[in-house]
Design a protein around this motif. Structure first.
Motif, PDB file in Angstrom:
ATOM      1  N   ALA A 108       1.594  -9.206  -1.318  1.00  0.00           N
ATOM      2  CA  ALA A 108       0.862  -9.369  -2.570  1.00  0.00           C
ATOM      3  C   ALA A 108       0.003  -8.129  -2.810  1.00  0.00           C
ATOM      4  O   ALA A 108      -0.493  -7.517  -1.853  1.00  0.00           O
ATOM      5  N   PRO A 109      -0.201  -7.737  -4.068  1.00  0.00           N
ATOM      6  CA  PRO A 109      -1.006  -6.537  -4.364  1.00  0.00           C
ATOM      7  C   PRO A 109      -2.385  -6.519  -3.689  1.00  0.00           C
ATOM      8  O   PRO A 109      -2.789  -5.470  -3.174  1.00  0.00           O
ATOM      9  N   PRO A 110      -3.117  -7.639  -3.644  1.00  0.00           N
ATOM     10  CA  PRO A 110      -4.420  -7.564  -2.955  1.00  0.00           C
ATOM     11  C   PRO A 110      -4.284  -7.246  -1.453  1.00  0.00           C
ATOM     12  O   PRO A 110      -5.133  -6.552  -0.890  1.00  0.00           O
ATOM     13  N   VAL A 111      -3.221  -7.730  -0.828  1.00  0.00           N
ATOM     14  CA  VAL A 111      -2.991  -7.434   0.594  1.00  0.00           C
ATOM     15  C   VAL A 111      -2.688  -5.947   0.764  1.00  0.00           C
ATOM     16  O   VAL A 111      -3.208  -5.292   1.671  1.00  0.00           O
ATOM     17  N   THR A 112      -1.866  -5.404  -0.125  1.00  0.00           N
ATOM     18  CA  THR A 112      -1.542  -3.976  -0.064  1.00  0.00           C
ATOM     19  C   THR A 112      -2.785  -3.127  -0.295  1.00  0.00           C
ATOM     20  O   THR A 112      -2.994  -2.117   0.384  1.00  0.00           O
ATOM     21  N   GLU A 113      -3.641  -3.534  -1.237  1.00  0.00           N
ATOM     22  CA  GLU A 113      -4.867  -2.769  -1.503  1.00  0.00           C
ATOM     23  C   GLU A 113      -5.817  -2.807  -0.308  1.00  0.00           C
ATOM     24  O   GLU A 113      -6.451  -1.807   0.014  1.00  0.00           O
ATOM     25  N   GLU A 114      -5.910  -3.952   0.359  1.00  0.00           N
ATOM     26  CA  GLU A 114      -6.744  -4.052   1.558  1.00  0.00           C
ATOM     27  C   GLU A 114      -6.180  -3.172   2.663  1.00  0.00           C
ATOM     28  O   GLU A 114      -6.920  -2.485   3.364  1.00  0.00           O
ATOM     29  N   ARG A 116      -4.434  -0.476   2.214  1.00  0.00           N
ATOM     30  CA  ARG A 116      -4.719   0.908   1.819  1.00  0.00           C
ATOM     31  C   ARG A 116      -6.161   1.283   2.168  1.00  0.00           C
ATOM     32  O   ARG A 116      -6.409   2.361   2.718  1.00  0.00           O
TER      33      ARG A 116
END
Length: 158
Positions: A108-114, A116
């Motif tokens: 999920a995008p929030p997981v990828t942002e975390e 990063r």
């Protein structure tokens, strides 16, 4: 892989050289290794139906495994070289490189942002004096010459 080896032997003339580049992972102690250490638990936590299947045959990660697959198809023992690919660069460039890793797709995008944010914090600590982040991958380059008929196959006078 045995079917692939047999097909390559079928289409490659005797004496011809097979050359392949095989992924060998991160160069040790650099940003790519850090990224994989941070990301693997996230990949494994993704629902099984969404995980990207592992790529490649694990036997091909070593010269012995490569030979075990390709020698029975009629290839000589492989020449084997491990090459480092330098991906060192500014932090945003390094993220663009590791952030395209195929296993990130199901996250999920929030997981990828975390991921990063954690990666950028960790990689900042290893930055060189000019601000670039050391990053490297390794590949194995295997070359093998096709001999005559594969093991167990009669040449039939050809």
């Amino acid at each position: 892989m045995e079917r692939v080896a047999a097909e390559v032997a079928r289409v490659l003339a005797p004496g011809g050289t097979l050359a392949v580049a095989l992924g060998a992972g991160a160069a040790g102690g650099e940003a790519c290794e850090s990224f994989l250490r941070l990301a693997r638990p996230l990949f494994e936590a993704a629902p099984a139906a969404q995980r990207i299947p592992p790529l490649g045959d694990p036997r091909l990660r070593t010269r012995e495994g490569f030979d075990a697959v390709f020698r029975p198809a009629g290839f000589a023992p492989a020449e084997w070289e491990t090459v480092r690919i330098d991906l060192t660069g500014p932090p945003e460039q390094v993220w663009r490189t590791v952030g395209t890793y195929y296993d990130l797709g199901p996250l999920a995008p929030p997981v990828t942002e975390e991921l990063r944010a954690r990666f950028e914090a960790e990689s900042a600590a290893m930055a060189l004096p000019d601000g670039r982040v050391p990053c490297g991958m390794k590949v194995h380059v295997a070359t093998a010459v096709r001999g005559g008929a594969p093991e167990g196959v009669m040449n039939e006078g050809r």
